[in-house]
Design a protein around this motif. Structure first.
Motif, mmCIF file in Angstrom:
data_model
loop_
_atom_site.group_PDB
_atom_site.id
_atom_site.type_symbol
_atom_site.label_atom_id
_atom_site.label_comp_id
_atom_site.label_asym_id
_atom_site.label_seq_id
_atom_site.Cartn_x
_atom_site.Cartn_y
_atom_site.Cartn_z
ATOM 1 N N LEU A 118 25.286 11.278 -13.122
ATOM 2 C CA LEU A 118 26.028 10.107 -13.564
ATOM 3 C C LEU A 118 25.604 8.917 -12.717
ATOM 4 N N VAL A 119 25.248 7.820 -13.378
ATOM 5 C CA VAL A 119 24.790 6.625 -12.676
ATOM 6 C C VAL A 119 25.340 5.403 -13.382
ATOM 7 N N GLN A 120 25.515 4.331 -12.642
ATOM 8 C CA GLN A 120 26.011 3.098 -13.241
ATOM 9 C C GLN A 120 24.880 2.308 -13.880
ATOM 10 N N VAL A 121 25.263 1.439 -14.768
ATOM 11 C CA VAL A 121 24.284 0.564 -15.418
ATOM 12 C C VAL A 121 23.467 -0.172 -14.345
ATOM 13 N N GLY A 122 22.161 -0.193 -14.565
ATOM 14 C CA GLY A 122 21.268 -0.845 -13.622
ATOM 15 C C GLY A 122 20.775 0.056 -12.508
ATOM 16 N N GLY A 123 21.331 1.239 -12.431
ATOM 17 C CA GLY A 123 20.943 2.169 -11.380
ATOM 18 C C GLY A 123 19.662 2.922 -11.699
ATOM 19 N N SER A 124 19.323 3.845 -10.809
ATOM 20 C CA SER A 124 18.084 4.610 -10.934
ATOM 21 C C SER A 124 18.355 6.096 -10.740
ATOM 22 N N LEU A 125 17.504 6.890 -11.352
ATOM 23 C CA LEU A 125 17.481 8.331 -11.147
ATOM 24 C C LEU A 125 16.038 8.783 -11.209
ATOM 25 N N ARG A 126 15.753 9.882 -10.539
ATOM 26 C CA ARG A 126 14.448 10.508 -10.683
ATOM 27 C C ARG A 126 14.638 11.951 -11.122
#
Length: 117
Positions: free
Chosen positions: A10-18
């Protein structure tokens, strides 16, 4: 070929994940790799692909400029770096592999990515 995807969350708008996808069962450098996603009620979409040596990549228009596919043949792993995430990126993400041109033959189990606004 067995594929194990990880890194969703789960991530907020504008965030990043790999995301990562570890492969086994075949020499990794002989495989073309791709990332797909499927959102609820939508068809599965190929979003990124990379050639065996990693020199050529291709992206869906929906992620171009925000997502980057890469691979480390020494680690038998393909990655998907996702930046500037949007709510419409919410989906189950799958990695896939194929030994040559044509359809993807091997699939990972999927990892959920949820982008909250």
């Amino acid at each position: 070929v067995q594929l194990q995807a990880s890194g969703g969350g789960l991530v907020q708008v504008g965030g990043s994940l790999r995301l990562s996808c570890a492969a086994s069962g075949r020499t990794f450098s002989t495989l073309y790799m791709g990332w797909f996603r499927q959102a609820p009620g939508k068809e599965r979409e190929r979003i990124a692909a990379i050639t065996r040596g990693g020199s050529i990549t291709d992206y869906a228009d929906s992620v171009k400029g925000r997502f980057t596919i890469s691979r480390d043949n020494a680690k038998n792993t393909v990655y998907l770096q996702m930046n500037s995430l949007k709510p419409e990126d919410t989906a189950v993400y799958y990695c896939a592999a194929k030994p040559g041109p044509g359809e993807y033959a091997y699939w990972g189990q999927g990892t959920q990515v949820t982008v909250s606004s």
